[in-house]
Design a protein around this motif. Structure first.
Motif, PDB file in Angstrom:
ATOM      1  N   THR A  41       0.846  -1.189   0.000  1.00  9.70           N
ATOM      2  CA  THR A  41       0.000   0.000   0.000  1.00  9.70           C
ATOM      3  C   THR A  41       0.881   1.238   0.000  1.00  9.70           C
ATOM      4  OG1 THR A  41      -1.925   1.038   1.064  1.00  9.70           O
ATOM      5  CG2 THR A  41      -0.152   0.277   2.521  1.00  9.70           C
ATOM      6  N   THR A  42       0.243   2.390  -0.168  1.00 14.20           N
ATOM      7  CA  THR A  42       0.897   3.677   0.013  1.00 14.20           C
ATOM      8  C   THR A  42       0.223   4.364   1.193  1.00 14.20           C
ATOM      9  OG1 THR A  42       1.378   3.875  -2.354  1.00 14.20           O
ATOM     10  CG2 THR A  42       1.446   5.888  -1.044  1.00 14.20           C
ATOM     11  N   ILE A  43       0.992   4.709   2.207  1.00 17.25           N
ATOM     12  CA  ILE A  43       0.449   5.323   3.408  1.00 17.25           C
ATOM     13  C   ILE A  43       1.392   6.420   3.886  1.00 17.25           C
ATOM     14  CG2 ILE A  43       1.493   3.544   4.887  1.00 17.25           C
ATOM     15  CD1 ILE A  43      -0.887   3.931   6.808  1.00 17.25           C
ATOM     16  N   ASP A  44       0.827   7.493   4.392  1.00 16.42           N
ATOM     17  CA  ASP A  44       1.599   8.596   4.950  1.00 16.42           C
ATOM     18  C   ASP A  44       1.662   8.404   6.464  1.00 16.42           C
ATOM     19  OD1 ASP A  44       2.780  10.935   5.743  1.00 16.42           O
ATOM     20  OD2 ASP A  44       1.483  12.254   4.556  1.00 16.42           O
ATOM     21  N   PHE A  45       2.797   7.948   6.967  1.00 18.69           N
ATOM     22  CA  PHE A  45       2.933   7.710   8.395  1.00 18.69           C
ATOM     23  C   PHE A  45       2.898   9.007   9.196  1.00 18.69           C
ATOM     24  CE2 PHE A  45       4.924   3.580   7.100  1.00 18.69           C
ATOM     25  CZ  PHE A  45       4.009   2.775   7.741  1.00 18.69           C
ATOM     26  N   ARG A  46       3.102  10.150   8.543  1.00 16.52           N
ATOM     27  CA  ARG A  46       3.022  11.418   9.261  1.00 16.52           C
ATOM     28  C   ARG A  46       1.629  11.632   9.835  1.00 16.52           C
ATOM     29  NH1 ARG A  46       5.624  14.909   4.449  1.00 16.52           N
ATOM     30  NH2 ARG A  46       4.111  13.576   3.372  1.00 16.52           N
ATOM     31  N   GLN A  47       0.614  11.217   9.088  1.00 16.15           N
ATOM     32  CA  GLN A  47      -0.755  11.354   9.592  1.00 16.15           C
ATOM     33  C   GLN A  47      -0.997  10.424  10.776  1.00 16.15           C
ATOM     34  OE1 GLN A  47      -3.469  10.780   6.325  1.00 16.15           O
ATOM     35  NE2 GLN A  47      -2.515  12.363   5.063  1.00 16.15           N
ATOM     36  N   VAL A  48      -0.428   9.215  10.708  1.00 22.22           N
ATOM     37  CA  VAL A  48      -0.581   8.265  11.815  1.00 22.22           C
ATOM     38  C   VAL A  48       0.114   8.801  13.058  1.00 22.22           C
ATOM     39  CG1 VAL A  48      -0.314   5.868  12.531  1.00 22.22           C
ATOM     40  CG2 VAL A  48      -0.558   6.406  10.101  1.00 22.22           C
ATOM     41  N   ILE A  49       1.309   9.361  12.878  1.00 21.72           N
ATOM     42  CA  ILE A  49       2.067   9.903  14.005  1.00 21.72           C
ATOM     43  C   ILE A  49       1.325  11.072  14.639  1.00 21.72           C
ATOM     44  CG2 ILE A  49       4.206  11.095  14.637  1.00 21.72           C
ATOM     45  CD1 ILE A  49       5.536   9.427  12.330  1.00 21.72           C
ATOM     46  N   ARG A  50       0.743  11.936  13.810  1.00 20.64           N
ATOM     47  CA  ARG A  50      -0.014  13.070  14.361  1.00 20.64           C
ATOM     48  C   ARG A  50      -1.209  12.598  15.172  1.00 20.64           C
ATOM     49  NH1 ARG A  50       1.594  15.871   9.443  1.00 20.64           N
ATOM     50  NH2 ARG A  50      -0.179  15.004   8.296  1.00 20.64           N
ATOM     51  N   GLU A  51      -1.924  11.596  14.674  1.00 24.66           N
ATOM     52  CA  GLU A  51      -3.062  11.057  15.413  1.00 24.66           C
ATOM     53  C   GLU A  51      -2.605  10.386  16.711  1.00 24.66           C
ATOM     54  OE1 GLU A  51      -6.578  11.001  14.890  1.00 24.66           O
ATOM     55  OE2 GLU A  51      -5.891  12.707  13.698  1.00 24.66           O
ATOM     56  N   HIS A  52      -1.468   9.713  16.643  1.00 25.67           N
ATOM     57  CA  HIS A  52      -0.900   9.073  17.834  1.00 25.67           C
ATOM     58  C   HIS A  52      -0.624  10.113  18.916  1.00 25.67           C
ATOM     59  CE1 HIS A  52       1.515   6.047  20.007  1.00 25.67           C
ATOM     60  NE2 HIS A  52       2.352   7.044  20.260  1.00 25.67           N
ATOM     61  N   MET A  53      -0.028  11.218  18.529  1.00 25.12           N
ATOM     62  CA  MET A  53       0.273  12.283  19.482  1.00 25.12           C
ATOM     63  C   MET A  53      -1.004  12.959  19.990  1.00 25.12           C
ATOM     64  SD  MET A  53       3.541  14.064  17.603  1.00 25.12           S
ATOM     65  CE  MET A  53       5.088  13.185  17.333  1.00 25.12           C
ATOM     66  N   LYS A  54      -1.925  13.207  19.078  1.00 24.56           N
ATOM     67  CA  LYS A  54      -3.185  13.857  19.440  1.00 24.56           C
ATOM     68  C   LYS A  54      -3.959  13.032  20.455  1.00 24.56           C
ATOM     69  CE  LYS A  54      -7.570  15.357  17.373  1.00 24.56           C
ATOM     70  NZ  LYS A  54      -8.343  15.448  16.100  1.00 24.56           N
ATOM     71  N   ASN A  55      -3.961  11.720  20.285  1.00 18.65           N
ATOM     72  CA  ASN A  55      -4.708  10.829  21.180  1.00 18.65           C
ATOM     73  C   ASN A  55      -3.936  10.475  22.443  1.00 18.65           C
ATOM     74  OD1 ASN A  55      -6.855  10.649  19.323  1.00 18.65           O
ATOM     75  ND2 ASN A  55      -5.894   8.940  18.244  1.00 18.65           N
ATOM     76  N   ASP A  56      -2.703  10.995  22.546  1.00 19.71           N
ATOM     77  CA  ASP A  56      -1.846  10.659  23.691  1.00 19.71           C
ATOM     78  C   ASP A  56      -1.796   9.143  23.876  1.00 19.71           C
ATOM     79  OD1 ASP A  56      -0.134  11.207  25.801  1.00 19.71           O
ATOM     80  OD2 ASP A  56      -1.755  11.311  27.275  1.00 19.71           O
ATOM     81  N   ALA A  57      -1.628   8.443  22.762  1.00 19.88           N
ATOM     82  CA  ALA A  57      -1.677   6.975  22.777  1.00 19.88           C
ATOM     83  C   ALA A  57      -0.327   6.392  23.156  1.00 19.88           C
ATOM     84  CB  ALA A  57      -2.100   6.453  21.406  1.00 19.88           C
ATOM     85  N   ASP A  58      -0.368   5.217  23.778  1.00 17.55           N
ATOM     86  CA  ASP A  58       0.848   4.440  23.979  1.00 17.55           C
ATOM     87  C   ASP A  58       1.197   3.678  22.705  1.00 17.55           C
ATOM     88  OD1 ASP A  58       1.072   5.176  26.704  1.00 17.55           O
ATOM     89  OD2 ASP A  58      -0.357   3.614  27.274  1.00 17.55           O
ATOM     90  N   ILE A  59       0.167   3.132  22.072  1.00 17.47           N
ATOM     91  CA  ILE A  59       0.320   2.351  20.844  1.00 17.47           C
ATOM     92  C   ILE A  59      -0.800   2.737  19.889  1.00 17.47           C
ATOM     93  CG2 ILE A  59       0.431   0.025  19.839  1.00 17.47           C
ATOM     94  CD1 ILE A  59       1.079  -0.988  22.698  1.00 17.47           C
TER      95      ILE A  59
END
Length: 378
Positions: free
Chosen positions: A130-148
């Motif tokens: 697939t083609t995926i932009d991990f920058r968007q995943v990282i931003r959501e990770h930070m926004k949600n204050d997620a561990d994983i």
């Protein structure tokens, strides 16, 4: 934008058993795909395009072709003094042998992770194209204050059961918090299928591995996502882009054949996020007088004298005069003799099919021919 606080990890051998026909002589990451690529090109390019400056490739066995393909990482702009690409062999830690799962694999490279200054780790396998932009995943990770954060995609399962290998199905609440993770259930209809991509805090990853690896636990999905989700803030990120998941030889066949649909090809290879691969100095494909090619992917270096329909041909394939190739995947340097006929056949590299040979199968159960095999008259 370069994320200097992000470390990428790609597991090149995870899921080898699912495509054993192709991984007897190579890693999952080294499997050829789409005429000119290898499966590792996709997660590696996705990380590069997402600004991740340092990537470790975790190996296990049969990784010589992977080393040859990646080289210095120049094609992915990872040939740098700071960061760059690191090939991590299976015995990089004195306690680790050939790992059974993700936790043991990470234990084997724990010193490499601990030496990194990264705050977050992005992990991916090679079974998802697939083609995926991990920058968007990282931003959501930070926004949600997620561990994983687990990347998943909605998939409509039409057969009872998921596939020949274990898949993880996620249930998420309205806030995208993972509330259940079921491994390889019998299921029909739409479900959230994990794509084996994760964003995780580096220190949390170190704690997980240090805690569970000494106890003999190997599976990240089972030990963390399924059994300890209450102890970690685990969130899901829905990937809405086009993807193919390689679960067995037929899903590999179908994933390649699906690229013959121009709409799928455009969704897979986006203009602003190219997929990089090792550049070869092959000449262009050559089409002799009288040859016929319809709805096919033909790589450079091929010589077509016969007829090719609805097929994917990798570099250096030769189709002899009068030969007919339909619904086939022919890997590098396959040679098809004059007046031979192939239907629904997958050839590994360097296969030779002699003159007048007939090899036919069903597009629902393609015929696979091993690397270097010769099908000729005695």
């Amino acid at each position: 934008m370069i994320y200097n606080n992000i470390l990428g990890l790609i597991f090149s051998n995870m899921h080898d058993e699912s495509v054993s026909e192709l991984t007897q002589v190579r890693t999952m990451g080294s499997i050829l795909f789409g005429g000119r690529y290898r499966l590792i090109d996709f997660p590696l390019s996705n990380m590069t395009n997402s600004g991740i400056p340092e990537v470790g490739v975790v190996t296990k066995s049969n990784y010589q072709s992977l080393l040859d393909h990646i080289g210095s990482g120049r094609e992915w702009d990872l040939c740098t003094k700071n960061g760059g690409i690191h090939l991590l062999p299976p015995f990089s830690h004195h306690k680790s042998g050939l790992y059974r799962g993700r936790i043991e694999a990470i234990e084997g490279i724990l010193p490499f992770i601990q030496h990194s200054d990264a705050e977050y780790v992005v992990m991916a396998d090679c079974d998802v194209v697939t083609t995926i932009d991990f920058r968007q995943v990282i931003r959501e990770h930070m926004k949600n204050d997620a561990d994983i954060t687990v990347v998943y995609a909605k998939h409509n399962f039409t057969n009872n059961g998921i596939g020949s290998t274990a898949s993880t199905i996620l249930e998420v609440d309205d806030e995208k918090r993972v509330i259940s993770a079921t491994i390889n259930p019998d299921i029909l209809g739409e479900a959230n299928r994990s794509l084996n991509m994760f964003v995780i805090g580096r220190r949390i990853l170190e704690k997980i591995v240090s805690r569970y690896a000494p106890e003999g636990f190997a599976s990240f999905d089972k030990q963390v996502l399924q059994q300890n989700k209450a102890n970690y803030r685990i969130c899901g990120y829905e990937h809405k882009g086009y993807y193919e998941k390689i679960e067995d030889i037929m899903s590999y066949y179908n994933a390649n054949m699906n690229l013959l649909n121009p709409e799928n090809m455009q969704k897979m290879f986006l203009n602003n996020t190219p997929i990089y691969t090792k550049v070869k100095d092959s000449g262009p494909a050559k089409y002799e007088a009288g040859s016929v090619v319809r709805n096919s992917l033909i790589a450079d270096g091929c010589v077509i004298e016969g007829e090719v329909i609805n097929s994917v041909l990798f570099r250096g394939v030769k189709v002899g005069k009068g030969a007919v190739v339909r619904n086939c995947i022919l890997m590098q340097n396959t040679q098809i003799g004059e007046d031979a006929e192939l239907h629904a056949v997958i050839t590994d590299k360097n296969v030779r099919v002699g003159k007048n040979k007939l090899l036919t199968a069903s597009t629902k159960n393609a015929l696979f021919i091993k690397k270097n095999q010769k099908i000729e008259d005695d």
